[in-house]
Design a protein around this motif. Structure first.
Motif, mmCIF file in Angstrom:
data_model
loop_
_atom_site.group_PDB
_atom_site.id
_atom_site.type_symbol
_atom_site.label_atom_id
_atom_site.label_comp_id
_atom_site.label_asym_id
_atom_site.label_seq_id
_atom_site.Cartn_x
_atom_site.Cartn_y
_atom_site.Cartn_z
ATOM 1 N N TYR A 20 0.837 -1.198 0.000
ATOM 2 C CA TYR A 20 0.000 0.000 0.000
ATOM 3 C C TYR A 20 0.874 1.251 0.000
ATOM 4 O O TYR A 20 0.572 2.229 -0.695
ATOM 5 C CB TYR A 20 -0.923 0.001 1.215
ATOM 6 C CG TYR A 20 -1.805 1.228 1.320
ATOM 7 C CD1 TYR A 20 -2.600 1.627 0.248
ATOM 8 C CD2 TYR A 20 -1.842 1.994 2.482
ATOM 9 C CE1 TYR A 20 -3.411 2.756 0.336
ATOM 10 C CE2 TYR A 20 -2.647 3.112 2.577
ATOM 11 C CZ TYR A 20 -3.433 3.502 1.499
ATOM 12 O OH TYR A 20 -4.223 4.615 1.577
ATOM 13 N N LYS A 26 3.625 1.724 -1.435
ATOM 14 C CA LYS A 26 4.147 1.979 -2.783
ATOM 15 C C LYS A 26 3.158 2.752 -3.642
ATOM 16 O O LYS A 26 3.566 3.393 -4.624
ATOM 17 C CB LYS A 26 4.504 0.653 -3.451
ATOM 18 C CG LYS A 26 5.704 -0.048 -2.822
ATOM 19 C CD LYS A 26 5.945 -1.416 -3.458
ATOM 20 C CE LYS A 26 7.092 -2.144 -2.778
ATOM 21 N NZ LYS A 26 7.301 -3.511 -3.332
ATOM 22 N N THR A 27 1.883 2.707 -3.301
ATOM 23 C CA THR A 27 0.885 3.462 -4.068
ATOM 24 C C THR A 27 0.839 4.930 -3.641
ATOM 25 O O THR A 27 0.193 5.739 -4.307
ATOM 26 C CB THR A 27 -0.525 2.859 -3.891
ATOM 27 O OG1 THR A 27 -0.985 3.082 -2.541
ATOM 28 C CG2 THR A 27 -0.513 1.368 -4.178
#
Length: 382
Positions: A189, A191-192
């Motif tokens: 998450y 990385k988003t």
């Protein structure tokens, strides 16, 4: 009669009590709660203060009534709101009370569940980034390098917490870059949300080395000038001290003098600008900020620039509050907010001790004031 949850200071029980529908005063708004959100502070504050309380603060619902000074809202409006800390009628209830300046209209496409993840975390992130650290807001974003601007890097410790995630989303809208996020098991998450993810679980030395490596790769030296610590305990403060530039700016969500490992001796360099970006300030020194940003958040939700935090619905409505708080206390939540659909409350049993709760008499029985957590009377800086 409507019901509300009183969280015991042991976090081992709650009491669900009958409560009349509140009558709004002046700038207050009474909301029929459809969904209540949960935050880590909701279990921590009853423990720290030793005071049983309805500690819920994230409200999503329909306005029931308004005070005589309220002119932007009316009964029947769909709204999200932040309940005023340490006051009666919190969000763990069928009816909750807030102030008009901490309330925002919900766009038709935003669900009550999503809305219940927003108020506390988004406003805390906004206070940290824009009121305290004075970073460029989304309506005056950083110019790109091609436009003659300069990069403003930001590091967020605890980027997958709700506060950290909203800070990352707002920082993107502000044009900050690169954004470095420190995370753990919710790395996917993270990385988003950010440009670089650093895992704190490898230990403090590895964490600091990884941050310095990212900065060097980006041609930014080995220290960073802006840090939001959305954890502010369990070693995050000490790690931050190692990669923060001496003349940098740091915002914490908890006061360092209470949550540093060495509380007596921990301090930032004298050249560092440090802030405890405490959300209770919305109801004191930051009322105008709360007013403006509540409305701006609604606008960004409406046009899709901002979205809520991932959530999990805890079954049972008010019956599920204790489960959610205990899950938070036991560290089971990861990149998720627990929310409660109040209509799911069915034939609620009494789940705790009886008596007059929240009074000075009961508080003294539960925990003497001199033994209460120091945050009880902590003088949050402005």
């Amino acid at each position: 009669m409507p019901k509300q949850v009183i969280v015991q200071s042991s976090i081992e029980a709650v009491e669900i009590i009958d409560t009349p529908i509140p009558t709004p005063q002046h700038d207050q708004i009474v909301i029929k709660v459809i969904v209540s959100g949960t935050n880590p502070k909701d279990w921590k504050y009853p423990v720290w203060t030793g005071n049983p309380q309805n500690s819920g603060d994230d409200i999503a619902g329909i306005i029931h009534s308004v005070g005589k000074d309220v002119y932007e809202f009316k009964p029947g409006d769909r709204v999200g709101a932040l309940h005023e800390f340490f006051t009666p009628d919190g969000s763990f209830a069928e009816y909750a009370v807030t102030r008009d300046y901490a309330t925002f209209h919900l766009p038709p496409h935003v669900s009550f569940e999503e809305a219940a993840t927003v108020p506390l975390a988004a406003l805390t992130a906004a206070i940290a980034l824009y009121a305290d650290m004075k970073l460029p807001p989304p309506y005056y974003p950083v110019k790109s390098l091609a436009e003659g601007g300069e990069r403003i890097p930001l590091l967020i410790y605890g980027v997958t917490s709700a506060v950290g995630a909203f800070a990352a989303k707002l920082a993107r809208l502000s044009g900050l870059s690169p954004i470095i996020g420190i995370s753990g098991r919710a790395g996917d998450y993270a990385k988003t949300l950010v440009d670089y993810v650093v895992d704190y679980r490898n230990g403090e030395d590895e964490l600091v080395a990884a941050v310095e490596e990212v900065l060097a790769k980006e041609g930014l030296g080995n220290k960073i000038h802006y840090v939001l610590d959305a954890i502010s305990e369990n070693g995050s403060l000490e790690a931050t001290l190692r990669f923060l530039a001496p003349e940098g700016t740091v915002s914490t969500v908890l006061p360092t003098k209470l949550f540093a490992r060495d509380k007596e001796n921990f301090k930032w360099p004298s050249s560092t600008k440090s802030f405890n970006s405490a959300i209770p300030l919305v109801f004191s020194t930051h009322k105008d900020f709360g007013y403006l940003w509540s409305r701006y958040i609604a606008r960004m939700l409406e046009d899709g620039r901002l979205k809520g935090h991932p959530y999990e619905v805890i079954p049972g409505g008010l019956n599920g509050v204790l489960t959610g708080l205990q899950n938070l206390k036991n560290g089971k939540a990861s990149a998720v907010k627990y929310v409660y659909r109040i209509e799911d409350t069915k034939n609620v049993p009494n789940q705790g001790v009886t008596g007059k709760l929240g009074t000075e008499e009961q508080e003294s029985k539960d925990q003497p004031a001199e033994k209460a957590h120091p945050l009880r009377n902590f003088p949050f800086s402005s």
